[in-house]
Scaffold this active site. Structure first.
Site, mmCIF file in Angstrom:
data_model
loop_
_atom_site.group_PDB
_atom_site.id
_atom_site.type_symbol
_atom_site.label_atom_id
_atom_site.label_comp_id
_atom_site.label_asym_id
_atom_site.label_seq_id
_atom_site.Cartn_x
_atom_site.Cartn_y
_atom_site.Cartn_z
ATOM 1 N N ASN A 107 0.849 -1.192 0.000
ATOM 2 C CA ASN A 107 0.000 0.000 0.000
ATOM 3 C C ASN A 107 0.883 1.238 0.000
ATOM 4 O OD1 ASN A 107 0.501 0.859 2.851
ATOM 5 N ND2 ASN A 107 -0.377 -1.160 3.239
ATOM 6 N N ILE A 162 -3.602 -6.921 14.397
ATOM 7 C CA ILE A 162 -2.616 -6.797 15.485
ATOM 8 C C ILE A 162 -3.136 -5.847 16.560
ATOM 9 C CG2 ILE A 162 -0.198 -6.312 16.016
ATOM 10 C CD1 ILE A 162 0.290 -6.601 12.923
ATOM 11 N N PHE A 171 -4.778 3.769 14.635
ATOM 12 C CA PHE A 171 -4.978 4.766 13.598
ATOM 13 C C PHE A 171 -6.145 4.319 12.736
ATOM 14 C CE2 PHE A 171 -1.586 8.010 13.201
ATOM 15 C CZ PHE A 171 -0.943 7.721 14.392
#
Ligand code: CTP
Length: 401
Positions: A208, A305, A323
């Site tokens: 990405n 995670i 985030f």
């Protein structure tokens, strides 16, 4: 800044040794005392007389100096300092440190010391890039040795690239950080950063657009407040932060392993853009174009995670910060994400291409906590990182009180 601090400066045998004369002056200007140690090779590059004159102290260089052994001994010498600085750290000195050798005064002191150690590597670019040096660097990082530099640039040998010793003022700044107390001194913080690469076959992968810039800036800001930072990064485009423990990974599964191995921590900041899926049918050999059919990729879900750490029963960090990269309805999506993942805060940002945030130098975030949403003004990623690091310091301070 460094009054009452003592630095044991081990000067290795490389052309960059000349910069140590200035380093000694800069350290002493700030109030530090410098105990100089030189390897035999170092005295081929600068004279012990110059070093002693600038340090205002005798140079130690001999392991079998009977006077020194009678008065103090190398064990005591290794413990007089608040910090041991190795500059320049040559390829040979790094190899000795990583291997635990102790065949001269410098290497013996490094084995015997119980104070933190910082190295400023300097060597020819090919020596730096050699797998042996990189292996030694990783070993030393794992041993808790702080690293400053090397920098890119023209080298004395006529080549160009990484291998130049950090400038004296950069080393001084790293020494100041290592020796001064901040609001996060004594805290251990984990930061994930960068993209992950999910292999399709040995030569192709899915990735990405994350550059790792925001995660890197956060690691630096936490470090500057005194935290011990474990920085788990995917293959990011930006340079790695200095003065933190860097763990390089490629895939989401490897990132999960590294994160779990880094626990326990006081706080975890999950800034990585982790791939949600990996290729379940990844091929061990290169997929050939002329195989007679178009390849079909099947995906498997990667471990989440952030969610796993936020929902740990035992060993959950006191503060878990996630985030959220969104392209629409930022606050609503991020608030739902905070609930879904079980983290304490979400730093949400709009990554629509027109914002220029992903891969750019600025960020505009909304901090979502249990108290609601707080929009921060658009600012450089470094400024956003410092504000977040200060908030983390406040929150951990409150959690303790
Ligand atoms: N994250 C993670 N492990 C994953 C996926 C994401 O730790 N496998 C973390 C990221 O580091 C980030 C947060 O989760 O802190 C949110 O990532 P994001 O990609 O925005 O969320 P997703 O759960 O993937 O949700 P969606 O893609 O549906 O928006």
């Amino acid at each position: 800044m460094l009054a009452d601090k003592r630095v044991l400066l081990i000067i290795g045998g490389g052309i960059a040794a000349y910069k140590c004369l200035d380093l000694i002056r800069r350290l002493r200007e700030r109030g530090a005392a410098v105990t100089p140690v030189m390897t035999r090779a170092a005295s081929q590059f600068v004279t012990p007389l110059s070093v002693a004159a600038l340090a205002g102290e005798a140079v130690h260089s001999d392991l079998f100096d009977l006077t020194a052994e009678a008065e103090m001994g190398h064990i005591q010498l290794s413990r007089v300092a608040d910090l041991v600085v190795v500059a320049p750290a040559t390829a040979d000195l790094m190899a000795k440190m990583a291997g635990g050798h102790a065949d001269d005064l410098a290497s013996t002191l490094l084995m015997a010391t119980d104070t933190p150690v910082m190295i400023a590597p300097a060597m020819n670019v090919r020596m730096w890039e050699h797998p042996a040096s990189q292996r030694n660097l990783a070993v030393l990082g794992g041993d808790g040795v702080a690293v400053v530099g090397p920098n890119d640039g023209d080298m004395a040998c006529g080549e160009y690239g990484p291998g130049r010793m950090a400038e004296p003022l950069e080393i001084v700044a790293a020494v100041e950080r290592a020796l001064t107390r901040g609001p996060l001194t004594g805290r251990r913080v984990l930061v994930t950063s960068g993209p992950t690469h999910e292999p399709i076959d040995p030569v192709r992968y899915i990735a990405n657009r994350s550059s790792g810039a925001q995660g890197t800036a956060i690691a630096e800001a936490l470090r500057d407040l005194g935290a011990e930072v474990v920085f788990v990064t995917g293959p990011a485009a930006v340079a790695r932060p200095q003065g933190v423990q860097v763990v390089e990974v490629e895939t989401a599964c490897a990132m999960r392993e590294a994160v779990m191995a880094a626990l326990p921590v006081d706080a975890g900041v999950f800034a990585a853009a982790v791939a949600d899926w990996r290729v379940a049918t990844a091929s061990a050999s290169k997929i050939k174009k002329d195989s007679g059919r178009l390849p079909v990729l099947e995906f498997a879900e990667n471990p989440d995670i952030l969610r796993e750490v936020a929902q740990l029963d035992a060993g959950r960090p006191a503060l878990v910060v996630g985030f959220a990269a969104e392209t629409d309805d930022v606050v609503a999506h991020a608030t739902a994400k905070r609930d879904r993942k079980g983290c304490d805060w979400i730093v949400a940002n709009d990554v629509s291409p027109e914002t220029g945030i992903m891969g750019g130098t600025e960020n505009a975030v909304v901090l979502i906590t249990a108290d609601g949403a707080e929009a921060w003004p658009r600012a450089a990623k470094g400024a956003v990182a410092r504000r977040l690091a200060e908030r983390i310091a406040q929150a951990l301070g409150r959690a303790e009180a």
